[in-house]
Scaffold this active site. Structure first.
Site, PDB file in Angstrom:
ATOM      1  N   LYS A 195       0.939  -1.290   0.051  1.00  0.00           N
ATOM      2  CA  LYS A 195      -0.083  -0.106  -0.098  1.00  0.00           C
ATOM      3  C   LYS A 195       0.938   1.161   0.083  1.00  0.00           C
ATOM      4  O   LYS A 195       1.320   1.809   0.811  1.00  0.00           O
ATOM      5  CB  LYS A 195      -0.866  -0.184   1.434  1.00  0.00           C
ATOM      6  CG  LYS A 195      -2.175   0.952   1.022  1.00  0.00           C
ATOM      7  CD  LYS A 195      -3.036   0.329   2.274  1.00  0.00           C
ATOM      8  CE  LYS A 195      -3.991   1.510   2.442  1.00  0.00           C
ATOM      9  NZ  LYS A 195      -5.004   1.845   1.339  1.00  0.00           N
TER      10      LYS A 195
HETATM   11  N1  PMP Z   1      -8.431  -2.150  -2.611  1.00  0.00           N
HETATM   12  C1  PMP Z   1      -7.639  -0.901  -2.603  1.00  0.00           C
HETATM   13  C2  PMP Z   1      -6.867  -0.655  -3.789  1.00  0.00           C
HETATM   14  C3  PMP Z   1      -7.570   0.009  -1.390  1.00  0.00           C
HETATM   15  O1  PMP Z   1      -6.939   0.965  -1.265  1.00  0.00           O
HETATM   16  C4  PMP Z   1      -7.963  -0.542   0.016  1.00  0.00           C
HETATM   17  C5  PMP Z   1      -8.028   0.247   1.019  1.00  0.00           C
HETATM   18  N2  PMP Z   1      -7.060  -0.212   1.829  1.00  0.00           N
HETATM   19  C6  PMP Z   1      -8.732  -1.911  -0.226  1.00  0.00           C
HETATM   20  C7  PMP Z   1      -8.780  -2.582  -1.318  1.00  0.00           C
HETATM   21  C8  PMP Z   1      -9.471  -2.259   1.198  1.00  0.00           C
HETATM   22  O2  PMP Z   1      -8.478  -2.792   1.897  1.00  0.00           O
HETATM   23  P1  PMP Z   1      -8.881  -2.772   3.643  1.00  0.00           P
HETATM   24  O3  PMP Z   1     -10.069  -3.567   3.667  1.00  0.00           O
HETATM   25  O4  PMP Z   1      -7.501  -3.422   4.155  1.00  0.00           O
HETATM   26  O5  PMP Z   1      -8.885  -1.226   4.057  1.00  0.00           O
END
Ligand code: PMP
Length: 307
Positions: A159
């Site tokens: 991320k």
């Molecule tokens: N996909 C993307 C591209 C994201 O940015 C996020 C947000 N972090 C998610 C999926 C969902 O991840 P999470 O449930 O860990 O927030």
């Protein structure tokens, strides 16, 4: 969504006043996208505020940092304490938490190794990312003409701040075309995720979500909802999906820390199911919110109380 300022932001080990939490305009991360970050939520429970799956989020932060050769100068426990301290200092009961590790000021050029590494934790109250109405009635989405970053160009397992410019292209395209959100396909035409959410489809009672290898983020809400769905007795599959799987689904929904569990009521101008939140989405969403707010003992290990 606008940011609501609060009192303090944690920067490199100190709690600073909100307005003092500034960085130099020549910071490496601003120019080259060299940061890694997390999005975490704090929920209000009967025992007071609690951070949702904080260790899992911080472990992902360390994995993202590892990929970009960043040695975070704090332990997972120290960052977890920083989150607790920041939430407490701001007197928040429910909020969003944004830890970020970034290459700071002192060096220009693509090689980041001489730039300092800075770490911040900010918190602010943040409501439903795609709107309260969306939680009940769903959003309209468009499959983007922009493809998700290829795994061998910009790894989707991390991320990192810079990779979000890919999501920004897709989001802008969908907003300009009058939709709420975008869905991105990979280079092979398989569904990955939304601009900031994982995606699930329901058909004939079976729940399917793309595998991580399709190029979606290893979402913590995705994993939570898969666990909840299996505990409720549903079959959950991780399988590649093509765009028509979304058109033919009985239900489609997003998951994410910001978006929580948001139904999708329309894909590319085709109504999904009855064109509103479907019954399985409703059940999973209700159970997810009961888990995040501490109403279900089975999921209490996901919550870290802010003492
Ligand atoms: N996909 C993307 C591209 C994201 O940015 C996020 C947000 N972090 C998610 C999926 C969902 O991840 P999470 O449930 O860990 O927030």
């Amino acid at each position: 969504m606008p940011i609501t300022p609060v009192d303090k932001i944690w920067m490199d080990g100190e709690l600073l006043d909100w307005d003092q939490a500034q960085i130099h305009v020549l910071s490496h991360a601003l120019h080259y996208g060299s940061g890694v970050f997390e999005g975490i939520r704090v929920y209000e429970t009967a025992q007071g505020p609690a951070v949702f799956r904080v260790h899992d989020h911080l472990k992902r932060l360390f994995r993202s940092a590892h990929l970009y050769h960043m040695e975070i100068p704090f332990s997972i426990q120290a960052l977890s304490d920083a989150i607790t301290d920041t939430v407490k200092a701001n007197g928040l009961t429910a909020c969003y938490v944004r830890p970020i590790v970034y290459r700071g000021y002192g060096e220009m050029g693509v090689n980041p190794l001489q730039a300092p590494l800075n770490v911040c934790v900010a918190t602010w109250p943040w409501g439903a990312y795609l709107g309260e109405h969306a939680l009940e009635h769903g959003v309209r989405v468009k499959i983007s003409s922009w493809k998700r970053n290829d795994q061998n160009s910009l790894p989707t397992s991390a991320k990192a701040t810079g990779q979000y410019i890919n999501s920004v292209l897709a989001k802008l395209e969908s907003v300009h075309a009058g939709y709420d959100e975008a869905i991105m396909l990979n280079q092979h035409g398989f569904v990955t995720d939304g601009s900031g959410e994982n995606i699930f489809v329901v058909r004939d009672g079976v729940i399917t979500t793309p595998p991580i290898s399709a190029g979606c983020l290893d979402g913590i809400t995705r994993e939570s909802v898969m666990t909840i769905a299996r505990d409720l007795g549903y079959e959950v599959r991780e399988e590649n999906l093509v765009r028509t799987d979304l058109y033919h689904a009985d239900e489609v929904f997003f998951t994410g820390t910001a978006a929580e569990v948001t139904p999708i009521r329309e894909v590319d101008d085709r109504r999904v199911g009855e064109g509103t939140r479907g019954p399985m989405t409703k059940e999973l969403q209700g159970t997810f919110f009961a888990a995040t707010t501490g109403e279900l003992d089975a999921y209490s290990s996901w919550l870290s109380p802010i003492g």
